[in-house]
Design an enzyme around this catalytic site. Structure first.
Site, PDB file in Angstrom:
ATOM      1  N   ASN A   9     -21.004  -4.084  -8.725  1.00  0.00           N
ATOM      2  CA  ASN A   9     -21.638  -5.405  -8.638  1.00  0.00           C
ATOM      3  C   ASN A   9     -20.542  -6.425  -8.383  1.00  0.00           C
ATOM      4  OD1 ASN A   9     -22.881  -7.907  -9.092  1.00  0.00           O
ATOM      5  ND2 ASN A   9     -24.193  -7.115 -10.706  1.00  0.00           N
ATOM      6  N   LYS A  16     -17.971  -5.916 -11.370  1.00  0.00           N
ATOM      7  CA  LYS A  16     -18.472  -5.097 -12.465  1.00  0.00           C
ATOM      8  C   LYS A  16     -18.634  -3.672 -11.950  1.00  0.00           C
ATOM      9  CE  LYS A  16     -21.160  -8.870 -14.528  1.00  0.00           C
ATOM     10  NZ  LYS A  16     -22.538  -9.339 -14.867  1.00  0.00           N
ATOM     11  N   ARG A  90     -24.538  -3.662  -5.238  1.00  0.00           N
ATOM     12  CA  ARG A  90     -25.313  -4.904  -5.187  1.00  0.00           C
ATOM     13  C   ARG A  90     -24.863  -5.683  -3.958  1.00  0.00           C
ATOM     14  NH1 ARG A  90     -23.803 -10.469  -7.683  1.00  0.00           N
ATOM     15  NH2 ARG A  90     -25.666 -11.675  -7.247  1.00  0.00           N
ATOM     16  N   HIS A 178     -31.207 -13.363  -7.014  1.00  0.00           N
ATOM     17  CA  HIS A 178     -31.336 -12.768  -8.354  1.00  0.00           C
ATOM     18  C   HIS A 178     -32.456 -11.731  -8.404  1.00  0.00           C
ATOM     19  CE1 HIS A 178     -29.404 -16.692  -9.957  1.00  0.00           C
ATOM     20  NE2 HIS A 178     -28.484 -15.752  -9.893  1.00  0.00           N
ATOM     21  N   GLY A 209     -25.019 -18.814 -12.352  1.00  0.00           N
ATOM     22  CA  GLY A 209     -26.013 -19.015 -11.309  1.00  0.00           C
ATOM     23  C   GLY A 209     -27.365 -18.973 -11.985  1.00  0.00           C
ATOM     24  N   ARG A 238     -22.784 -25.170  -9.016  1.00  0.00           N
ATOM     25  CA  ARG A 238     -23.600 -25.452  -7.838  1.00  0.00           C
ATOM     26  C   ARG A 238     -24.604 -26.552  -8.128  1.00  0.00           C
ATOM     27  NH1 ARG A 238     -25.369 -19.402  -6.736  1.00  0.00           N
ATOM     28  NH2 ARG A 238     -23.898 -18.795  -8.363  1.00  0.00           N
ATOM     29  N   ASP A 279     -19.070 -23.966 -18.182  1.00  0.00           N
ATOM     30  CA  ASP A 279     -19.542 -23.033 -19.204  1.00  0.00           C
ATOM     31  C   ASP A 279     -20.399 -23.771 -20.226  1.00  0.00           C
ATOM     32  OD1 ASP A 279     -19.671 -21.329 -21.569  1.00  0.00           O
ATOM     33  OD2 ASP A 279     -18.114 -20.120 -20.616  1.00  0.00           O
ATOM     34  N   MET A 280     -21.653 -23.361 -20.351  1.00  0.00           N
ATOM     35  CA  MET A 280     -22.568 -24.040 -21.261  1.00  0.00           C
ATOM     36  C   MET A 280     -22.079 -23.972 -22.706  1.00  0.00           C
ATOM     37  SD  MET A 280     -25.283 -25.874 -21.556  1.00  0.00           S
ATOM     38  CE  MET A 280     -26.282 -25.670 -20.062  1.00  0.00           C
ATOM     39  N   ARG A 281     -21.413 -22.887 -23.094  1.00  0.00           N
ATOM     40  CA  ARG A 281     -20.899 -22.789 -24.459  1.00  0.00           C
ATOM     41  C   ARG A 281     -19.892 -23.891 -24.741  1.00  0.00           C
ATOM     42  NH1 ARG A 281     -19.225 -16.622 -23.615  1.00  0.00           N
ATOM     43  NH2 ARG A 281     -18.583 -17.678 -21.700  1.00  0.00           N
ATOM     44  N   GLY A 324     -27.129 -14.940 -19.044  1.00  0.00           N
ATOM     45  CA  GLY A 324     -26.185 -15.390 -20.066  1.00  0.00           C
ATOM     46  C   GLY A 324     -26.674 -16.536 -20.928  1.00  0.00           C
ATOM     47  N   ILE A 325     -27.087 -17.635 -20.316  1.00  0.00           N
ATOM     48  CA  ILE A 325     -27.602 -18.782 -21.072  1.00  0.00           C
ATOM     49  C   ILE A 325     -28.973 -18.468 -21.638  1.00  0.00           C
ATOM     50  CG2 ILE A 325     -28.321 -21.195 -20.902  1.00  0.00           C
ATOM     51  CD1 ILE A 325     -26.232 -21.544 -18.675  1.00  0.00           C
ATOM     52  N   GLU A 327     -30.333 -15.680 -22.495  1.00  0.00           N
ATOM     53  CA  GLU A 327     -30.338 -14.698 -23.571  1.00  0.00           C
ATOM     54  C   GLU A 327     -29.638 -15.192 -24.834  1.00  0.00           C
ATOM     55  OE1 GLU A 327     -28.633 -11.085 -22.049  1.00  0.00           O
ATOM     56  OE2 GLU A 327     -29.833 -11.200 -20.215  1.00  0.00           O
ATOM     57  N   GLU A 375     -29.186  -5.579 -14.263  1.00  0.00           N
ATOM     58  CA  GLU A 375     -29.182  -5.364 -12.814  1.00  0.00           C
ATOM     59  C   GLU A 375     -28.642  -3.978 -12.465  1.00  0.00           C
ATOM     60  OE1 GLU A 375     -28.303  -9.792 -11.044  1.00  0.00           O
ATOM     61  OE2 GLU A 375     -26.807  -8.890 -12.358  1.00  0.00           O
TER      62      GLU A 375
END
Length: 387
Positions: A9, A16, A90, A178, A209, A238, A279-281, A324-325, A327, A375
């Site tokens: 991926n 990955k 992928r 996605h 994304g 983005r 990064d949202m964190r 990621g966000i 979950e 995925e």
């Protein structure tokens, strides 16, 4: 060993990888190489139980072809006897032609190269991995699995843009992305919640994304991303939805297409709004007002997108958070749903905080779920089915 499959991926700056044996859905070894082409790369390697394995320091990794060689060497130190018989790749863009996984040969690779203008920041990395893997494993079957393919079930009306018709025939249409993630979630819903899977579902794939997909009977009806991976929701770097007039104005002011592309793909979204991080964190932990505003903009973007897709579905029965966000960020899930009571959405605060599989309360008119996406298993399934 028999039946060994390598899953690859390729992201914009990451690779990955995982090796699966026979019919086992747990990888014997898996890993990630990050910061490809950006100085000192980083590698993480795990065994079948998820425990870290020594992987060494890869140093500078120039491209995804070199990254694959690093991954192969790292895995070989721990599992020297692997004989790869199949490789699943992928591929971000399948264009108008590829609506299902396909066996890669020289002709297919050439067609994928021709699609590069449709995904200039993603397709080259996918192709670099494909070329390197075909060279490293010349006797293996190589299967391409496409992020765009899941959305080929969308009605034609939902693929169109209101521009002259000849452009549609030239390939300018809403493709959506996605798709490998959405395919996995559709199957997971079918297995775990068969009664819900046949209804009106919106899946929120929220990560660096981010996009939304409206499904009916497990098939894509509409999606927030369009011709490119820029459209729809605000993302890590983005822009998401933007008035095309803004872009025309910036070009009239002297911004080149390369500068505009760099801004829209790499310097916008959460990073552009906050000025500090994609990064949202990091943003949620920050006390800076710009960070809070960036997070609030993201939440509003998702709410707007859910409402739009619910209108296209004629209602909503199930909302699924993933990636990621989706979950992991309970605060973002709560903020998204807090102002959507008018749609019948009500969260169970404790269940949401604990990341339970079902986070809506007993009186909610919409079932709200959290389902981790895989995925790699979508790709693995396609490889085992023969591509």
């Amino acid at each position: 060993m028999s039946g060994e499959t390598l899953i690859l991926n390729a992201g914009s700056s990451s690779l990955k990888f995982a090796i699966y044996i026979d019919e086992d859905d747990t990888p014997e070894v898996s890993g990630l190489i990050d910061r490809i082409g950006a100085g000192e790369a980083e590698i993480a390697l795990k065994d079948a139980s998820g425990q870290p394995l020594p992987a060494g320091a890869p140093g500078s990794v120039a491209d995804h072809g070199e990254a694959l060689m690093v991954a192969i060497r790292a895995m070989a130190k721990h599992y020297p006897d692997h004989t790869i018989k199949s490789v699943g790749h992928r591929v971000v863009h399948g264009g108008p032609e590829f609506a299902a996984p396909v066996l890669i040969d020289d002709a297919v690779e050439e067609k994928l190269m021709a699609l590069t203008p449709l995904a200039p920041l993603h397709q080259p990395h996918c192709l670099a991995g494909i070329r390197a893997a075909r060279a490293a494993f010349p006797d293996a079957r190589h299967i391409a699995c496409f992020d765009t393919a899941f959305h080929r079930s969308m009605p034609r009306l939902n693929e169109l843009y209101a521009i002259p018709r000849e452009h549609f025939d030239a390939g300018i249409r809403r493709y959506g992305f996605h798709g490998l993630s959405y395919d996995y979630i559709a199957n997971a819903l079918r297995d775990r919640h068969p009664d819900l899977s046949q209804g009106r579902v919106i899946v929120a794939h929220l990560g660096n994304g981010a996009s939304l997909c409206a499904m009916r009977d497990g098939r894509s009806v509409a999606t927030s991303m369009g011709f490119s991976a820029l459209d729809g929701l605000a993302m890590g770097t983005r822009c998401g939805n933007i008035d095309p007039g803004v872009l025309l104005y910036l070009m009239d002011q002297g911004m080149s297409s390369a500068e505009l592309s760099d801004m829209l793909y790499r310097r916008s979204g959460l990073l552009g709004l906050s000025g500090t991080s994609s990064d949202m964190r990091t943003l949620l932990a920050s006390s800076a007002p710009e960070a809070a505003e960036a997070a609030a903009y993201f939440v509003q973007s998702v709410r707007r997108g859910i409402a739009e897709l619910a209108a296209m579905l004629g209602g909503l029965e199930t909302l699924v958070f993933t990636a990621g966000i989706g979950e992991n960020a309970a605060a973002i899930r709560d903020a998204i749903c807090a102002e959507m009571g008018w749609m019948g959405i009500r969260l169970d605060t404790a269940a949401n905080d604990q990341g339970e599989p079902i986070i809506s309360d007993s009186e909610s008119g919409v079932q709200v779920l959290v389902i981790p996406t895989r995925e790699d298993l979508t790709i693995l399934s396609a490889v085992r089915a023969g591509g």
